[in-house]
Design a protein around this motif. Structure first.
Motif, PDB file in Angstrom:
ATOM      1  N   ASP A  10       0.833  -1.215   0.000  1.00  0.00           N
ATOM      2  CA  ASP A  10       0.000   0.000   0.000  1.00  0.00           C
ATOM      3  C   ASP A  10       0.865   1.261   0.000  1.00  0.00           C
ATOM      4  O   ASP A  10       0.549   2.238  -0.676  1.00  0.00           O
ATOM      5  CB  ASP A  10      -0.930   0.015   1.219  1.00  0.00           C
ATOM      6  N   ASP A  11       1.942   1.221   0.774  1.00  0.00           N
ATOM      7  CA  ASP A  11       2.844   2.378   0.818  1.00  0.00           C
ATOM      8  C   ASP A  11       3.436   2.660  -0.555  1.00  0.00           C
ATOM      9  O   ASP A  11       3.510   3.805  -0.998  1.00  0.00           O
ATOM     10  CB  ASP A  11       3.992   2.134   1.813  1.00  0.00           C
ATOM     11  N   LEU A  12       3.846   1.605  -1.242  1.00  0.00           N
ATOM     12  CA  LEU A  12       4.445   1.770  -2.564  1.00  0.00           C
ATOM     13  C   LEU A  12       3.424   2.321  -3.563  1.00  0.00           C
ATOM     14  O   LEU A  12       3.725   3.223  -4.350  1.00  0.00           O
ATOM     15  CB  LEU A  12       5.017   0.428  -3.052  1.00  0.00           C
ATOM     16  N   ILE A  13       2.207   1.806  -3.475  1.00  0.00           N
ATOM     17  CA  ILE A  13       1.152   2.308  -4.366  1.00  0.00           C
ATOM     18  C   ILE A  13       0.927   3.799  -4.121  1.00  0.00           C
ATOM     19  O   ILE A  13       0.814   4.590  -5.065  1.00  0.00           O
ATOM     20  CB  ILE A  13      -0.166   1.504  -4.160  1.00  0.00           C
ATOM     21  N   LYS A  14       0.926   4.178  -2.847  1.00  0.00           N
ATOM     22  CA  LYS A  14       0.737   5.600  -2.508  1.00  0.00           C
ATOM     23  C   LYS A  14       1.841   6.468  -3.096  1.00  0.00           C
ATOM     24  O   LYS A  14       1.582   7.540  -3.637  1.00  0.00           O
ATOM     25  CB  LYS A  14       0.711   5.779  -0.982  1.00  0.00           C
ATOM     26  N   ILE A  15       3.065   5.999  -2.995  1.00  0.00           N
ATOM     27  CA  ILE A  15       4.193   6.783  -3.524  1.00  0.00           C
ATOM     28  C   ILE A  15       4.090   6.910  -5.042  1.00  0.00           C
ATOM     29  O   ILE A  15       4.211   8.002  -5.600  1.00  0.00           O
ATOM     30  CB  ILE A  15       5.551   6.129  -3.155  1.00  0.00           C
ATOM     31  N   ILE A  16       3.850   5.795  -5.703  1.00  0.00           N
ATOM     32  CA  ILE A  16       3.819   5.821  -7.170  1.00  0.00           C
ATOM     33  C   ILE A  16       2.634   6.644  -7.682  1.00  0.00           C
ATOM     34  O   ILE A  16       2.726   7.297  -8.722  1.00  0.00           O
ATOM     35  CB  ILE A  16       3.825   4.381  -7.738  1.00  0.00           C
ATOM     36  N   SER A  17       1.536   6.678  -6.908  1.00  0.00           N
ATOM     37  CA  SER A  17       0.370   7.493  -7.320  1.00  0.00           C
ATOM     38  C   SER A  17       0.699   8.978  -7.394  1.00  0.00           C
ATOM     39  O   SER A  17      -0.029   9.747  -7.997  1.00  0.00           O
ATOM     40  CB  SER A  17      -0.791   7.332  -6.343  1.00  0.00           C
ATOM     41  N   LYS A  18       1.789   9.375  -6.713  1.00  0.00           N
ATOM     42  CA  LYS A  18       2.139  10.802  -6.705  1.00  0.00           C
ATOM     43  C   LYS A  18       2.873  11.232  -7.969  1.00  0.00           C
ATOM     44  O   LYS A  18       3.067  12.422  -8.201  1.00  0.00           O
ATOM     45  CB  LYS A  18       3.032  11.116  -5.488  1.00  0.00           C
ATOM     46  N   PHE A  19       3.295  10.276  -8.783  1.00  0.00           N
ATOM     47  CA  PHE A  19       4.028  10.618  -9.996  1.00  0.00           C
ATOM     48  C   PHE A  19       3.106  11.288 -10.999  1.00  0.00           C
ATOM     49  O   PHE A  19       1.917  10.972 -11.069  1.00  0.00           O
ATOM     50  CB  PHE A  19       4.645   9.360 -10.627  1.00  0.00           C
ATOM     51  N   PRO A  20       3.662  12.213 -11.815  1.00  0.00           N
ATOM     52  CA  PRO A  20       2.830  12.904 -12.793  1.00  0.00           C
ATOM     53  C   PRO A  20       2.163  11.926 -13.764  1.00  0.00           C
ATOM     54  O   PRO A  20       2.811  10.995 -14.238  1.00  0.00           O
ATOM     55  CB  PRO A  20       3.809  13.818 -13.536  1.00  0.00           C
TER      56      PRO A  20
END
Ligand SMILES: [Zn+2]
Length: 201
Positions: A10-20
Motif C-alpha cells: 500500500d505504501d508503494l502504491i501511494k508513492i507511485i500514485s504521486k508521480f505525474p
C-alpha cells in the motif's frame, strides 16, 4: 478503506500514485509489474535509485543536475550564451530540438504574477551573478508564454539592466499560455531561431 494488501505494498502504491500522470489504478499496475519481476525490475530500480539519491543533486547555482562530488558545467566559464528556462523538462525539450547547445540556467519555477518582487527561492540572483562574473554575451529568456512566465522574464530583464549582456526572448510565435515543455519541436525551433532582442523600457 480496508485493504487486503500488505502495508508495504500500500505504501508503494501511494508513492507511485504521486508521480505525474499516474493515479492509484496505474500505480497498482506498476506495483504488480514490479512484484512479478523482482530480479529484472526491482533489483536494478533499487540500485539505480540508491545511486541517484547518493550521487546526484541539483546545482545551487544553475539548477541543473550534477554529481555530488564534481563541478557543475556552469562553473567552467566556456560559454557565450545562457538559455534561461523554468524547469529541467523545458531544458530537455529544447535540447531535443538540437537548436541550442550552450549552457542552461534552470530557475526552478516562475514568479507569481501579482507579486513580481517576491523571489520565492528561484535561482534568479545566481543567474545575475553568472552573467556578471563570466563573459556571457547573450541571455536567452525561454520562459513560458504564460502570465507567470512573462512576469519572470520581465523581472530578470529588469535585474540585468545594468549589465551589457544582450537579452533575447523567444519569438512571438509561441501560443499564448504555451508552456515550453508541451510545445512541438517545430514551434519551438522557429521560436528559438527567430528570437528577438528585448527592448528595455
Ligand atoms: Zn551549475
Amino acid at each position: 478503506m480496508p485493504s487486503n494488501n500488505l502495508k508495504e505494498i500500500d505504501d508503494l502504491i501511494k508513492i507511485i500514485s504521486k508521480f505525474p500522470g499516474l493515479g492509484p489504478k496505474s500505480a497498482k499496475r506498476i506495483v504488480l509489474k514490479l512484484m512479478n519481476n523482482r530480479e529484472e525490475l526491482i533489483k536494478p530500480l533499487v540500485n539505480t535509485l540508491a545511486k541517484i539519491y547518493k550521487n546526484v543533486v541539483r546545482c545551487k547555482i544553475c539548477g541543473n543536475l550534477k554529481l555530488t562530488d564534481s563541478n557543475c558545467t556552469c562553473s567552467k566559464n566556456t560559454y557565450d550564451q545562457i538559455c534561461v528556462v523554468e524547469n529541467i523538462a523545458d531544458m530537455w525539450v529544447i535540447e531535443s530540438t538540437g537548436i541550442f547547445k550552450g549552457n542552461y540556467h534552470i530557475l526552478g519555477g516562475t514568479l507569481p504574477a501579482l507579486e513580481s518582487k517576491k523571489n520565492d527561492g528561484l535561482l534568479i540572483s545566481t543567474l545575475i551573478d553568472r552573467v556578471k562574473k563570466n563573459s556571457v554575451k547573450e541571455v536567452i529568456l525561454a520562459t513560458s508564454a504564460t502570465i507567470e512566465g512573462q512576469t519572470t522574464a520581465h523581472y530578470i530583464q529588469d535585474s540585468l539592466k545594468d549589465t551589457k549582456v544582450k537579452i533575447s526572448k523567444l519569438a512571438q510565435g509561441l501560443p499564448v499560455g504555451g508552456e515550453i515543455e508541451f510545445l512541438d519541436d517545430g514551434t519551438l525551433f522557429s521560436a528559438f531561431k527567430n528570437r528577438g532582442p528585448v527592448i528595455n523600457d
